[in-house]
Every structure is written in structure tokens, then in C-alpha cells.
Enzyme design. Structure first.
Site, PDB file in Angstrom:
ATOM      1  N   GLU A  59      -8.162 -11.535  16.275  1.00  0.00           N
ATOM      2  CA  GLU A  59      -9.063 -11.474  15.125  1.00  0.00           C
ATOM      3  C   GLU A  59      -9.309 -12.869  14.561  1.00  0.00           C
ATOM      4  OE1 GLU A  59      -8.279  -6.948  13.463  1.00  0.00           O
ATOM      5  OE2 GLU A  59      -7.280  -8.601  12.441  1.00  0.00           O
ATOM      6  N   CYS A  71      -5.221  -7.283   5.831  1.00  0.00           N
ATOM      7  CA  CYS A  71      -6.508  -6.617   6.086  1.00  0.00           C
ATOM      8  C   CYS A  71      -7.646  -7.082   5.194  1.00  0.00           C
ATOM      9  CB  CYS A  71      -6.362  -5.102   5.893  1.00  0.00           C
ATOM     10  SG  CYS A  71      -4.792  -4.440   6.408  1.00  0.00           S
ATOM     11  N   HIS A 105     -31.278   8.625  17.160  1.00  0.00           N
ATOM     12  CA  HIS A 105     -32.034   7.631  17.907  1.00  0.00           C
ATOM     13  C   HIS A 105     -32.865   6.740  16.987  1.00  0.00           C
ATOM     14  CE1 HIS A 105     -33.950   6.072  21.479  1.00  0.00           C
ATOM     15  NE2 HIS A 105     -35.132   6.233  20.912  1.00  0.00           N
ATOM     16  N   GLU A 154     -25.481   6.652  20.038  1.00  0.00           N
ATOM     17  CA  GLU A 154     -26.060   7.855  20.654  1.00  0.00           C
ATOM     18  C   GLU A 154     -25.601   7.995  22.104  1.00  0.00           C
ATOM     19  OE1 GLU A 154     -30.380   7.917  21.560  1.00  0.00           O
ATOM     20  OE2 GLU A 154     -30.408   5.851  20.862  1.00  0.00           O
ATOM     21  N   LYS A 170      -8.556 -10.857   5.450  1.00  0.00           N
ATOM     22  CA  LYS A 170      -9.009 -11.023   6.839  1.00  0.00           C
ATOM     23  C   LYS A 170     -10.428 -10.491   7.014  1.00  0.00           C
ATOM     24  CE  LYS A 170      -8.883  -7.781   9.387  1.00  0.00           C
ATOM     25  NZ  LYS A 170      -7.789  -7.195  10.113  1.00  0.00           N
ATOM     26  N   ARG A 187      -2.917  -6.182  24.644  1.00  0.00           N
ATOM     27  CA  ARG A 187      -2.126  -5.335  25.528  1.00  0.00           C
ATOM     28  C   ARG A 187      -1.950  -3.942  24.904  1.00  0.00           C
ATOM     29  NH1 ARG A 187       3.390  -4.596  25.969  1.00  0.00           N
ATOM     30  NH2 ARG A 187       3.866  -6.290  24.519  1.00  0.00           N
ATOM     31  N   THR A 202      -1.921   0.060   7.558  1.00  0.00           N
ATOM     32  CA  THR A 202      -1.930   0.443   6.142  1.00  0.00           C
ATOM     33  C   THR A 202      -2.147   1.950   5.918  1.00  0.00           C
ATOM     34  OG1 THR A 202      -2.698  -1.728   5.518  1.00  0.00           O
ATOM     35  CG2 THR A 202      -3.128   0.041   3.945  1.00  0.00           C
ATOM     36  N   ASP A 249       5.622  -0.539   7.392  1.00  0.00           N
ATOM     37  CA  ASP A 249       5.992  -1.487   8.450  1.00  0.00           C
ATOM     38  C   ASP A 249       7.498  -1.704   8.563  1.00  0.00           C
ATOM     39  OD1 ASP A 249       3.281  -1.726   8.700  1.00  0.00           O
ATOM     40  OD2 ASP A 249       3.212  -3.905   8.456  1.00  0.00           O
ATOM     41  N   TYR A 278      -3.521  -8.186  17.807  1.00  0.00           N
ATOM     42  CA  TYR A 278      -4.564  -8.007  16.798  1.00  0.00           C
ATOM     43  C   TYR A 278      -4.819  -9.313  16.053  1.00  0.00           C
ATOM     44  CZ  TYR A 278      -3.981  -2.801  16.105  1.00  0.00           C
ATOM     45  OH  TYR A 278      -3.928  -1.441  16.196  1.00  0.00           O
ATOM     46  N   SER A 286       0.816  -1.220   0.000  1.00  0.00           N
ATOM     47  CA  SER A 286       0.000   0.000   0.000  1.00  0.00           C
ATOM     48  C   SER A 286       0.848   1.267   0.000  1.00  0.00           C
ATOM     49  CB  SER A 286      -0.895   0.031   1.235  1.00  0.00           C
ATOM     50  OG  SER A 286      -1.645  -1.144   1.331  1.00  0.00           O
ATOM     51  N   ALA A 305      -9.304   0.106  14.278  1.00  0.00           N
ATOM     52  CA  ALA A 305     -10.295  -0.902  14.636  1.00  0.00           C
ATOM     53  C   ALA A 305      -9.623  -2.252  14.731  1.00  0.00           C
ATOM     54  CB  ALA A 305     -11.392  -0.959  13.583  1.00  0.00           C
ATOM     55  N   THR A 322       1.074  -6.870   2.038  1.00  0.00           N
ATOM     56  CA  THR A 322       0.433  -7.579   3.147  1.00  0.00           C
ATOM     57  C   THR A 322      -1.049  -7.241   3.238  1.00  0.00           C
ATOM     58  OG1 THR A 322       2.475  -7.674   4.399  1.00  0.00           O
ATOM     59  CG2 THR A 322       0.438  -7.867   5.652  1.00  0.00           C
ATOM     60  N   CYS A 323      -1.392  -5.974   3.181  1.00  0.00           N
ATOM     61  CA  CYS A 323      -2.780  -5.563   3.400  1.00  0.00           C
ATOM     62  C   CYS A 323      -3.722  -6.222   2.414  1.00  0.00           C
ATOM     63  CB  CYS A 323      -2.892  -4.043   3.310  1.00  0.00           C
ATOM     64  SG  CYS A 323      -4.593  -3.483   3.341  1.00  0.00           S
ATOM     65  N   ARG A 352       0.298 -15.337  26.704  1.00  0.00           N
ATOM     66  CA  ARG A 352       1.201 -15.394  27.862  1.00  0.00           C
ATOM     67  C   ARG A 352       0.903 -14.335  28.920  1.00  0.00           C
ATOM     68  NH1 ARG A 352       6.798 -13.358  24.874  1.00  0.00           N
ATOM     69  NH2 ARG A 352       6.067 -11.275  24.307  1.00  0.00           N
TER      70      ARG A 352
HETATM   71  P1  NDP Z   1       1.305  -7.904  18.031  1.00  0.00           P
HETATM   72  O1  NDP Z   1       2.670  -7.388  18.244  1.00  0.00           O
HETATM   73  O2  NDP Z   1       0.138  -7.011  18.115  1.00  0.00           O
HETATM   74  O3  NDP Z   1       1.029  -9.132  19.007  1.00  0.00           O
HETATM   75  C1  NDP Z   1       1.921 -10.181  19.159  1.00  0.00           C
HETATM   76  C2  NDP Z   1       1.385 -11.078  20.245  1.00  0.00           C
HETATM   77  O4  NDP Z   1       2.192 -12.228  20.374  1.00  0.00           O
HETATM   78  C3  NDP Z   1       1.367 -10.391  21.593  1.00  0.00           C
HETATM   79  O5  NDP Z   1       0.231 -10.829  22.283  1.00  0.00           O
HETATM   80  C4  NDP Z   1       2.652 -10.900  22.238  1.00  0.00           C
HETATM   81  O6  NDP Z   1       2.589 -10.966  23.632  1.00  0.00           O
HETATM   82  C5  NDP Z   1       2.714 -12.308  21.697  1.00  0.00           C
HETATM   83  N1  NDP Z   1       4.072 -12.808  21.612  1.00  0.00           N
HETATM   84  C6  NDP Z   1       5.150 -12.190  21.080  1.00  0.00           C
HETATM   85  N2  NDP Z   1       6.240 -12.978  21.167  1.00  0.00           N
HETATM   86  C7  NDP Z   1       5.839 -14.126  21.750  1.00  0.00           C
HETATM   87  C8  NDP Z   1       6.498 -15.320  22.139  1.00  0.00           C
HETATM   88  N3  NDP Z   1       7.799 -15.486  21.919  1.00  0.00           N
HETATM   89  N4  NDP Z   1       5.784 -16.283  22.732  1.00  0.00           N
HETATM   90  C9  NDP Z   1       4.460 -16.108  22.967  1.00  0.00           C
HETATM   91  N5  NDP Z   1       3.775 -15.006  22.641  1.00  0.00           N
HETATM   92  C10 NDP Z   1       4.464 -14.026  22.040  1.00  0.00           C
HETATM   93  O7  NDP Z   1       1.414  -8.616  16.624  1.00  0.00           O
HETATM   94  P2  NDP Z   1       0.367  -9.150  15.603  1.00  0.00           P
HETATM   95  O8  NDP Z   1       1.119 -10.199  14.889  1.00  0.00           O
HETATM   96  O9  NDP Z   1      -0.942  -9.523  16.246  1.00  0.00           O
HETATM   97  O10 NDP Z   1       0.091  -7.898  14.691  1.00  0.00           O
HETATM   98  C11 NDP Z   1       1.176  -7.172  14.114  1.00  0.00           C
HETATM   99  C12 NDP Z   1       0.767  -5.778  13.753  1.00  0.00           C
HETATM  100  O11 NDP Z   1      -0.049  -5.819  12.620  1.00  0.00           O
HETATM  101  C13 NDP Z   1      -0.062  -5.064  14.804  1.00  0.00           C
HETATM  102  O12 NDP Z   1       0.727  -4.439  15.775  1.00  0.00           O
HETATM  103  C14 NDP Z   1      -0.825  -4.089  13.987  1.00  0.00           C
HETATM  104  O13 NDP Z   1      -0.079  -2.909  13.861  1.00  0.00           O
HETATM  105  C15 NDP Z   1      -0.974  -4.756  12.653  1.00  0.00           C
HETATM  106  N6  NDP Z   1      -2.333  -5.274  12.467  1.00  0.00           N
HETATM  107  C16 NDP Z   1      -3.409  -4.431  12.484  1.00  0.00           C
HETATM  108  C17 NDP Z   1      -4.692  -4.893  12.331  1.00  0.00           C
HETATM  109  C18 NDP Z   1      -5.834  -3.941  12.373  1.00  0.00           C
HETATM  110  O14 NDP Z   1      -5.618  -2.752  12.243  1.00  0.00           O
HETATM  111  N7  NDP Z   1      -7.064  -4.401  12.590  1.00  0.00           N
HETATM  112  C19 NDP Z   1      -4.958  -6.314  12.122  1.00  0.00           C
HETATM  113  C20 NDP Z   1      -3.794  -7.120  12.134  1.00  0.00           C
HETATM  114  C21 NDP Z   1      -2.535  -6.611  12.305  1.00  0.00           C
HETATM  115  P3  NDP Z   1       2.898  -9.671  24.577  1.00  0.00           P
HETATM  116  O15 NDP Z   1       1.675  -8.833  24.545  1.00  0.00           O
HETATM  117  O16 NDP Z   1       3.130 -10.304  25.917  1.00  0.00           O
HETATM  118  O17 NDP Z   1       4.105  -9.027  24.029  1.00  0.00           O
END
Ligand code: NDP
Length: 451
Positions: free
Chosen positions: A181, A47, A434, A439, A50, A204, A310, A302, A177, A14, A340, A41-42, A198
Site C-alpha cells: 500500500e 487505516c 451497464h 457487470e 493511510k 502472499r 479493524t 490484533d 498489505y 476500535s 480490500a 492503530t486504525c 524476499r
Molecule cells: P504482513 O504480515 O502482511 O506482511 C509482512 C511482510 O514482511 C511479508 O511480506 C513478509 O514476508 C515480510 N517479512 C516478514 N519478516 C521479514 C524479515 N525478517 N525480513 C524481510 N521481510 C520480512 O504484515 P503487514 O505489516 O504488511 O500488515 C500487518 C497486518 O495488518 C496485515 O496482516 C493485515 O491484517 C493488517 N493490515 C490490513 C490492511 C487492510 O485491510 N487494507 C492494511 C494494512 C494492514 P513473507 O511473505 O515472506 O512472510
């Protein structure tokens, strides 16, 4: 020195496509190299497919609800083959759109990998060398596995769209995410979904109350979520995968999907060799204008690991063109980005979480959680959340958090108000629409918490 091009873009996602196209439309001579499919990727493995899977997965519930509304209707079977075929056709169509956008704006494309030789030279996989006054890195990122024994047995989000058949059971590892999702999507499609995260609560970094509700509702809908649980190792056992977890449990799954984060695609590009600075995760380090340590080389999206979304990559691409080709230095604005998360239920959010806002200044919290009319009539017990975090001093809405069907659509609009600096009183002055769920955002009178 005469260059082959004014701009050479590496990466046809993108961000890269937008920057290439806009620069070319402005009269620049532009080339772009992409080793995989156009759209990145998107469009190809993120996106877009998905969201189509989210739609597909929601129909089971729609049929059930329709019965409560008087429709004589029975749920049928979901046919993954039919859906996957149509999905692939749609992705082919979109890839063509991207290719045509480039072609029609006069961008020369190379369907191959490229790496850097020096500050102005790109080498294509077939050995051809091209020079450019400016080089833009837009190579994106890729999913990473956690590095536990047996993790080669697991898949990532890249693979999920290509499965020959839907598994009967899946373990999703992660709480971000992507993990959350896909837990909702696959659960909706009838897969038996277990999710191990974990930490203490999924998603988070987002507002605690909002992610708490998402997590609760996901469990209500049948996702078998284990918090505080990580995996130790994976072993093949017949056609299943045996997983040992830190909660002492061992279980068999048809598939294991890792959604444990993503890494920037910077390997093998010759970046460090030409003097581009890389950060701890391998991301390209850039300044406020997306310029790297090498003045002729910029990076967006990214691969820079700023805000990995994106629309942000697209904004960064546009700001780059404005800065470099239009003589109008422009910093991409990373403040108050609405976003979102297409979990089920969906979450839309802009600004600060209650926790982050409270660390910053005294606040008031307005929140209401209720059963929405449409779902309640259908006999569903699920609740939605509408929440505003307000500065006591300036009265500005610092954060807006919505958990509800259509939260993504709602937060786009609430995001405008928050971005404009709307106060709680500005929200209150707006007449309610309404009967709607949103609202509530303009009718909440008393703070539920202050301080
Ligand atoms: P994230 O970084 O959001 O989440 C990774 C997850 O994996 C966290 O829960 C993390 O835990 C866990 N994790 C990381 N390392 C390990 C490990 N070694 N063992 C076990 N668990 C682990 O990454 P995503 O892959 O979900 O998404 C990547 C990015 O893509 C997002 O940050 C976002 O920017 C983008 N995205 C956006 C979307 C949207 O806008 N709707 C949809 C999908 C992706 P912990 O929290 O403890 O670190």
C-alpha cells in the site's frame, strides 16, 4: 466480592472502545485505560490516515486523465506540509469523536498505561489499583523490524505520517498489505520508490492471478519492485542510508521503511504472571468466545492475532459483550471476511483463492481482465481483473477477486452474495449494471480453467 467495575478494558482502539461503549450502554459499569491516543492503530496510525494518503496520492493521475477528457489543466505541486496539517486536524477530530463516544456512554477513562496484578485487578501507571469482574485486553499490535544490522536507521508505518518532509527516495522492505500500500501511496506522491520483497510474489496468501496483476501494474506505474530480494544491512552515509541486499546490489536511499509484519502488544502487561496463555508470537491465546486461560480475562483484536482487521476486532468486541453481558454466548464469525488492499490498483477479495479452492475440491474459474473504459479513454494501458472461483459440485462461489479502481467498494457488496452462499447461477440471474466494470461478474459465461 464487590468490584470497582463490571468491566475494565485495556486499550482504546476500535475493538476496545466498541466493547466498552456497548457494555456501558447495556448498563455495565465500565472503565478503559489507554496510554496513547484514542482510536488506536486504525484511526491514528493505520487505516484512516493511510486511506487519506491513498486519496492524496491519486490526484496526480486524475489531473493527467482529465486532460484526456478535454480539461485544460496542469498538474501542480503536492505540498506535504499542507496535507499533513489537514491530516493531523482530521485525526484530532476523530480522536475526539472516540473520546466523546466513551464519555457519552458513561465509560470512565484513564489516559495511562495499565497492567494486570491478578485475575481481577488492574494497576494504572500512577499506581492506582482498580478491580473489575471482567477484564478485556484490546491492546492491539505494533510494527516490528527484521533485526538486521542497522535496522534502527529505518522507519515503520508508525513514523510515515510524521515525516517533516517527503523523501526523494525510499526503500520499502516487505511484501504484505502495508509495504504494498505504501509503495503505491509514496509513488503517487512523487517519491522514487523501491520495494524489496524476499518471496516470489507480493501479497502472499492472496489469489495468485490477482496479486500478479497488482504487482505488474505497480511496476507499470513506476514502483521499482525487486522480488526474491532481502536486505543484509543498513549504514548511514551522510544524510542517506546505504543498503546492501541479497541480490548483490548496494544502493543509497533517503529513507528505508520496514513493513515486515506486526507483533501483538503483550509485553509488560503481567499476562503470563496471572496465568494468561501466550502463543509463539506473544499473542494472547483465546477460545472461540475470546476468553483467555483466566476465566475473568478476555481478549479481542490484533493482540489475539486471529484476523488482524479493524472490523473483525469490532465484531469480536460485540460478540464479547453479547456473551458476557447479555447472557447470549456468541462466537465471532471469522469465515468469508471480505477485505480490500489499498494498493494502486486496489484489490478486493472474499473467500478462497483459486489455489486454495483447488486444493479443497474440483472448481471452475471464471475470469476476465480488460482495460476499463474510463482509464482506457484517458490513454492508460492498465487492466482490471474480475474473477470468480466456483465449486463444481455445489456451484457455490467460493471466492471472488477484483483488481480495479474501487475494488474495495465492490467487494463489500459481492461479499454479501458470497456470504449468503450464492451460486454461479445466482450471479448469472442478476442483470448487469451497464456500463460498469463489475457487470463482468454476472456476464462471464465460460470457465477459463476447470479442475
Ligand atoms: P504482513 O504480515 O502482511 O506482511 C509482512 C511482510 O514482511 C511479508 O511480506 C513478509 O514476508 C515480510 N517479512 C516478514 N519478516 C521479514 C524479515 N525478517 N525480513 C524481510 N521481510 C520480512 O504484515 P503487514 O505489516 O504488511 O500488515 C500487518 C497486518 O495488518 C496485515 O496482516 C493485515 O491484517 C493488517 N493490515 C490490513 C490492511 C487492510 O485491510 N487494507 C492494511 C494494512 C494492514 P513473507 O511473505 O515472506 O512472510
Amino acid at each position: 466480592m464487590a468490584f470497582d467495575y463490571d468491566l475494565f478494558v485495556i486499550g482504546g482502539g476500535s475493538g476496545g472502545v466498541r466493547a466498552a461503549r456497548v457494555a456501558a450502554q447495556d448498563g455495565a459499569k465500565v472503565a478503559l485505560a489507554e496510554e496513547d491516543r484514542y482510536g488506536g492503530t486504525c484511526v491514528i496510525r493505520g487505516c484512516v490516515p493511510k486511506k487519506l494518503m491513498v486519496f492524496a496520492s491519486e490526484y496526480a493521475g486524475v489531473v493527467e486523465d482529465a486532460k484526456s477528457y478535454g480539461w485544460a489543466i496542469e498538474p501542480g505541486q503536492f505540498d506535504w506540509d499542507v496535507f499533513r496539517g489537514r491530516l493531523n486536524d482530521e485525526l484530532d477530530r476523530l480522536e475526539n469523536v472516540y473520546r466523546n463516544l466513551l464519555k457519552n456512554s458513561g465509560v470512565e477513562t484513564f489516559d495511562q498505561r495499565a497492567h494486570l496484578e491478578d485475575a481481577h485487578t488492574v494497576v494504572l501507571a500512577d499506581g492506582t489499583k482498580k478491580t473489575a469482574k471482567h477484564i478485556l485486553l484490546a491492546t492491539g499490535g505494533r510494527p516490528v523490524k527484521p533485526g538486521v544490522p542497522g535496522d534502527e536507521l529505518g522507519i515503520t508505518s508508525n513514523d510515515i505520517f510524521h515525516l517533516d518532509e517527503l523523501p526523494e527516495s525510499i526503500l520499502i522492505v516487505g511484501g504484505g498489505y502495508i509495504a504494498s500500500e505504501f509503495a503505491g501511496i509514496l509513488n503517487g506522491l512523487g517519491v522514487d520508490v523501491t520495494q524489496y520483497y524476499r518471496g516470489a510474489q507480493i501479497l502472499r496468501g492472496f489469489d495468485d492471478e490477482a496479486r500478479g496483476l497488482v504487482s505488474e501494474e505497480m511496476c507499470q506505474r513506476g514502483v521499482n519492485l525487486h522480488l526474491g530480494t532481502d536486505i543484509i544491512d543498513l549504514q548511514q552515509e551522510g544524510d542517506k542510508i546505504r543498503v546492501r541486499a541479497t541480490n548483490g546490489k548496494e544502493a543509497l536511499f533517503d529513507k528505508v521503511m520496514f513493513a515486515t509484519g506486526r507483533a501483538p502488544n503483550t509485553e509488560g502487561l503481567g499476562l503470563a504472571e496471572v496465568g494468561v496463555e501466550l502463543g509463539r508470537k506473544g499473542e494472547v491465546v483465546v477460545d472461540d468466545y475470546s476468553q483467555t486461560a483466566v476465566p475473568s480475562i478476555y481478549a479481542i483484536g490484533d493482540v489475539t492475532d486471529r484476523v488482524n482487521l479493524t472490523p473483525v476486532a469490532i465484531r469480536e468486541g460485540m460478540a464479547f459483550v453479547e456473551t458476557v453481558f447479555k447472557g447470549n454466548p456468541t462466537k465471532p464469525d471469522h469465515d468469508l471476511i471480505p477485505t480490500a488492499i489499498f494498493t494502486q490498483p486496489e484489490m478486493g477479495t472474499v473467500g478462497l483463492s483459486e489455489e486454495d479452492a483447488r486444493d479443497q475440491e474440483p472448481i471452475e474459474v471464471y475470469a476476465t481482465s480488460f482495460k476499463p473504459m474510463q482509464q482506457s479513454f484517458a490513454g492508460r494501458s492498465e487492466r482490471v481483473l474480475m474473477k470468480l472461483v466456483v465449486s463444481q459440485k455445489t456451484r457455490k462461489v467460493l471466492g471472488c477477486h477484483i483488481v480495479a479502481p474501487g475494488a474495495g467498494e465492490m467487494i463489500q457488496l459481492a461479499g454479501i452474495a458470497v456470504k449468503m452462499g450464492a451460486t454461479k447461477e445466482d450471479f448469472d440471474r442478476t442483470v448487469a449494471v451497464h456500463p460498469t466494470m463489475s457487470e463482468e461478474l454476472v456476464t462471464m459465461k465460460t470457465p477459463v480453467r476447470t479442475g
